[in-house]
Motif scaffolding. Structure first.
Motif, PDB file in Angstrom:
ATOM      1  N   UNK A   1      -4.930  -7.079  -8.047  1.00  0.00           N
ATOM      2  CA  UNK A   1      -5.661  -5.881  -8.454  1.00  0.00           C
ATOM      3  C   UNK A   1      -5.124  -4.682  -7.692  1.00  0.00           C
ATOM      4  N   UNK A   2      -5.548  -3.502  -8.094  1.00  0.00           N
ATOM      5  CA  UNK A   2      -5.014  -2.284  -7.489  1.00  0.00           C
ATOM      6  C   UNK A   2      -3.986  -1.670  -8.416  1.00  0.00           C
ATOM      7  N   UNK A   3      -3.155  -0.793  -7.879  1.00  0.00           N
ATOM      8  CA  UNK A   3      -2.162  -0.113  -8.716  1.00  0.00           C
ATOM      9  C   UNK A   3      -0.767  -0.238  -8.125  1.00  0.00           C
ATOM     10  N   UNK A   4       0.192  -0.494  -8.998  1.00  0.00           N
ATOM     11  CA  UNK A   4       1.613  -0.435  -8.621  1.00  0.00           C
ATOM     12  C   UNK A   4       2.246   0.546  -9.605  1.00  0.00           C
ATOM     13  N   UNK A   5       2.392   1.809  -9.188  1.00  0.00           N
ATOM     14  CA  UNK A   5       2.868   2.846 -10.105  1.00  0.00           C
ATOM     15  C   UNK A   5       4.383   2.940 -10.013  1.00  0.00           C
ATOM     16  N   UNK A   6       5.039   2.618 -11.116  1.00  0.00           N
ATOM     17  CA  UNK A   6       6.509   2.629 -11.202  1.00  0.00           C
ATOM     18  C   UNK A   6       6.908   3.396 -12.447  1.00  0.00           C
ATOM     19  N   UNK A   7       7.658   4.480 -12.292  1.00  0.00           N
ATOM     20  CA  UNK A   7       8.108   5.295 -13.423  1.00  0.00           C
ATOM     21  C   UNK A   7       6.924   5.700 -14.323  1.00  0.00           C
ATOM     22  N   UNK A   8       5.835   6.083 -13.699  1.00  0.00           N
ATOM     23  CA  UNK A   8       4.687   6.562 -14.455  1.00  0.00           C
ATOM     24  C   UNK A   8       3.818   5.482 -15.080  1.00  0.00           C
ATOM     25  N   UNK A   9       4.175   4.205 -14.852  1.00  0.00           N
ATOM     26  CA  UNK A   9       3.364   3.131 -15.432  1.00  0.00           C
ATOM     27  C   UNK A   9       2.751   2.285 -14.322  1.00  0.00           C
ATOM     28  N   UNK A  10       1.573   1.746 -14.596  1.00  0.00           N
ATOM     29  CA  UNK A  10       0.956   0.829 -13.645  1.00  0.00           C
ATOM     30  C   UNK A  10       1.384  -0.598 -13.998  1.00  0.00           C
TER      31      UNK A  10
END
Lengths: 331, 335
Positions: A67-76
């Motif tokens: 859970x949480x967020x992994x923001x890569x190139x504007x995507x989670x």
């Protein structure tokens, strides 16, 4: 830094199913990786550093929950459909592992393993893939690449296998390289070669790197910034020189004291008493408190937040002011 | 025996391991090939010192450790213990040697019997060498646990109930139970986390002081070897390339391999970064050894001479010995 981070991780938590219960191997971890930056994750066995790395692309056994967020190139990436995640994994984000002998397929020649990745993530035709795989072996410093492409992993030495794995990882021209203890199984002169290779490739290809290791020396010699993990949390993070020179968390200080340094031969090392807690029995408050020489009542009841001490340097320690008065690496 | 006579003396020791022939090799009548693990080792171990044996995988450091305790028989050369060739020992002489020279292994998981409690493990050693009368065994076990910093209730537990660091303490207690004079520690702490490594290293130094032990400390970690050793021998492909007092060897390494090894070991100080590779290439095969100096294929200073002549371990300026042909002006006359 004013530039936008390449990777932004917020409140990442990873839990594993143990049948009767769930344990959290990574708890509420947040960090950024800037373009072209090498971030080091350091900790001892069970600290959650490898699980953190694998959670980024959900390279985890079934039963694990992220859970949480992994923001890569504007995507989670957390919550991305498996089909879309597969395009990212091994494509824009590549990974190399500790044990190249088990990460490589023993029954396929190296050429097939590189071309497999080229087919999945590039539009090159057959001839183009052949040419590119040879270029990649040249790039990672494997001599006599044309001949060695047709050899199998067992015909490679440990260092050469790690180079071959890096060549596979680079086939998709990744923007981010995740390296999980890439030199732990190697001898020190070979480790030196591989770490230099990773830094050269970072410079040449402009990619970011997240490097997981247990060796503070490897961090000191290769990383721009570092995060220290203990019992599933980041307890300290910042630039490599400030963290190693003026640690602000008692655990970082203890780790540094455990490593023998020049000029103190045959004296007592400042070791840390006890052993890290089991993930199923993490103490309340600060998880490090039972082993900490600075611990007071507040440490045993309230978990410390990760707060900044100086520019870009943060620690999760109730007594970081006191810890900072001790000496880190003697410069 | 004089006081400055070495306790253990290793002279021209060589050891190789024959490889199994493949079917086709057997049909074509080829002789079996061998891995040349030790290729003429010379060194002395002095009473009360810690000698560090350091080198990368395949340098022969573990093979040498096993030859020192006679776990391996040497192929050539001799290992002298108090002036006696250990290959010639038998009966009570061998028993006494086995008691006085003890080995501790790297992997505490596989070197302890999982079915025996700690008390049984320690009692076995005490009884085999009749260290104490039967009535005193339990009391001696309690003393040993205290000595290595384990709680008394450890006696009834089995190896799987302990952490790696505690298991290594059990290994140390077992070795010390027979009151040895020499401890040969093969990668004593390399399987442990760094904070636990420090605890075990502290214990080793404390015990050495307390019990007057001679220690052979085999490790690949230069920082650890530097920390615990009085003298250090650097090995490469089954040879000692440099040996000398720790401080001098680390401050002024003379052999190009030692220099590369020290440079490659990552320093904790980020301001000492180097983006130059310390040593190119990889270890040559120990099956077909190169001619001349064994390091010549990776050495930055190599000359034609190095490919033809085998360098001998000789004294240089200062007190330490180096096996290298380059810069002969550095050599002092051994006479």
């Amino acid at each position: 830094m004013t530039a936008a981070p390449a990777l932004s991780v917020r409140n990442l938590t990873t839990t594993f199913d143990l049948g009767a219960s769930r344990v959290a191997a990574v708890r509420d971890v947040s960090f950024d990786v800037m373009p072209g930056e090498v971030l080091g994750l350091v900790g001892e066995s069970g600290s959650g550093k490898s699980v953190t790395l694998r959670s980024l692309t959900r390279l985890l056994p079934s039963g694990a929950e992220v859970s949480g967020q992994v923001i890569w190139q504007g995507r989670n990436l957390v919550g991305l459909a498996p089909k879309d995640l597969r395009k990212v994994r091994g494509g824009e984000i590549s990974m190399i592992f500790q044990e190249p002998a088990t990460a490589l397929n023993p029954v396929l020649p190296i050429r097939v393993q590189i071309e497999e990745n080229l087919r999945a993530h590039t539009t090159l035709d057959r001839a183009g893939r052949r040419r590119r795989s040879q270029e990649l072996l040249d790039l990672v410093g494997i001599p006599d690449a044309a001949r060695r492409l047709d050899e199998y992993p067992h015909q490679f030495s440990g260092g050469m296998r790690q180079r071959a794995m890096i060549a596979i990882a680079l086939a998709s021209a990744p923007r981010l390289l995740l390296a999980d203890e890439p030199t732990t199984a190697l001898d020190v002169t070979i480790q030196d070669q591989i770490l230099n290779l990773i830094l050269d490739l970072r410079d040449e290809l402009g990619m970011s790197v997240v490097l997981v290791t247990h060796d503070l020396g490897v961090i000191a010699q290769t990383c721009d910034r570092m995060a220290v993990m203990y019992a599933g949390r980041i307890v300290e993070e910042g630039g490599v020189s400030p963290v190693l020179g003026h640690p602000a968390h008692a655990y970082t200080l203890g780790l540094l004291g455990s490593v023998p340094q020049a000029g103190t031969e045959r004296t007592v090392l400042r070791s840390i008493e006890g052993t890290p807690p089991a993930l199923s029995a993490i103490p309340p408050g600060c998880a490090f408190a039972p082993r900490c020489v600075f611990a007071t009542d507040i440490c045993r009841t309230r978990a410390p937040e990760l707060v900044g001490t100086t520019e870009g340097h943060a620690a999760a320690c109730h007594h970081s002011a006191m810890v900072r008065h001790q000496l880190g690496v003697s410069a | 025996m004089t006081a400055d006579q070495p306790l253990i003396s290793v002279q021209e020791v060589s050891k190789s391991f024959e490889l199994k022939r493949t079917l086709s090799e057997r049909f074509s009548g080829l002789p079996p090939r061998a891995v040349h693990a030790l290729n003429g080792i010379n060194l002395d171990i002095r009473r009360g010192e810690t000698l560090g044996l350091v080198g990368e995988s395949g340098c022969g450091k573990s093979t040498l450790a096993r030859c020192l305790v006679r776990l391996y028989e040497v192929d050539g050369g001799r290992v002298w213990f108090e002036g006696r060739d250990i290959a010639g020992l038998s009966g009570t002489g061998l028993r006494a040697f086995n008691r006085r020279v003890q080995m501790i292994f790297q992997d505490p998981y596989s070197s302890l019997n999982p079915r025996m409690s700690v008390a049984q493990t320690l009692a076995e050693a005490l009884n085999v060498h009749r260290m104490v009368p039967p009535g005193r065994v339990a009391a001696r076990i309690a003393e040993l646990l205290e000595l290595v910093g384990l709680p008394q209730d450890a006696a009834g537990k089995h190896p799987h109930e302990f952490s790696g660091g505690q298991r290594q303490r059990i290994g140390i207690a077992r070795a010390l139970s027979v009151e040895p004079e020499v401890l040969v520690a093969d990668e004593l702490v390399s399987a442990l986390d760094v904070s636990v490594q420090a605890q075990v290293v502290n214990l080793l130094l404390e015990l050495q002081e307390k019990l007057d032990l001679t220690v052979v400390f085999v490790a690949h970690d230069l920082r650890l070897v530097r920390h615990v050793s009085h003298r250090v021998a650097v090995m490469y492909l089954g040879k000692v390339v440099e040996i000398g007092p720790t401080e001098e060897l680390f401050r002024a390494p003379r052999h190009p391999y030692t220099q590369a090894l020290l440079k490659a070991a990552p320093s904790l100080d980020p301001s000492q970064r180097s983006r130059k590779v310390a040593a190119r290439g990889e270890l040559p095969s120990p099956i077909d050894l190169p001619s001349g100096c064994l390091f010549n294929s990776r050495c930055a200073h190599v000359t034609a001479h190095c490919r033809a002549e085998v360098p001998r371990l000789e004294p240089r300026r200062g007190v330490h010995q180096v096996a290298c042909l380059i810069d002969p002006s550095d050599r002092t006359d051994p006479s």
